[in-house]
Design a protein around this motif. Structure first.
Motif, PDB file in Angstrom:
ATOM      1  N   ASP A   1       7.921  -2.799   2.792  1.00 35.84           N
ATOM      2  CA  ASP A   1       7.650  -1.714   3.743  1.00 35.84           C
ATOM      3  C   ASP A   1       6.449  -1.989   4.635  1.00 35.84           C
ATOM      4  O   ASP A   1       6.138  -1.179   5.508  1.00 35.84           O
TER       5      ASP A   1
ATOM      6  N   THR B   1       7.095  -2.033   8.600  1.00 28.93           N
ATOM      7  CA  THR B   1       7.399  -0.723   9.192  1.00 28.93           C
ATOM      8  C   THR B   1       6.212   0.222   9.096  1.00 28.93           C
ATOM      9  O   THR B   1       5.992   1.038   9.985  1.00 28.93           O
ATOM     10  N   ARG B   2       5.444   0.099   8.027  1.00 27.19           N
ATOM     11  CA  ARG B   2       4.292   0.979   7.818  1.00 27.19           C
ATOM     12  C   ARG B   2       3.094   0.558   8.657  1.00 27.19           C
ATOM     13  O   ARG B   2       2.368   1.412   9.181  1.00 27.19           O
ATOM     14  N   ASP B   3       2.885  -0.758   8.795  1.00 22.94           N
ATOM     15  CA  ASP B   3       1.679  -1.261   9.471  1.00 22.94           C
ATOM     16  C   ASP B   3       1.976  -2.583  10.184  1.00 22.94           C
ATOM     17  O   ASP B   3       1.593  -3.655   9.717  1.00 22.94           O
TER      18      ASP B   3
END
Length: 82
Positions: free
Chosen positions: A41, A44-46
């Motif tokens: 992830d 998509t998160r950072d």
């Protein structure tokens, strides 16, 4: 013709002594950053953090390659000195 050196210069000896530890530190840094990239992830998160990690890994690999080459050159000199 100059006589062959009888020992490494201060800088060369210091590099010869310190580079193995630096190479280990870079290996650990690369492994740590690659483990962070293993987070599915992360991108998509950072996305910026993902890019920073990739650049940091590339820079650490380049530095490690250079350090290994330098150490090998010095090791050959040490061996030649007997």
């Amino acid at each position: 013709m100059t006589a062959p050196a009888r020992k490494l210069s201060y800088k060369d000896q210091r590099d010869y002594d310190l580079l193995p530890k630096r190479i280990e530190e870079l290996d650990a840094q690369i492994a740590r950053d690659e483990a962070k990239l293993g987070d599915p992830d992360l991108y998509t998160r950072d996305p910026a953090g993902f890019d920073r990690l990739n650049r940091a890994i590339a820079a650490a690999r380049d530095e490690k390659d250079a350090a290994e080459m330098r150490w090998l050159e010095l090791a050959e000199q040490v061996e030649a000195l007997g």
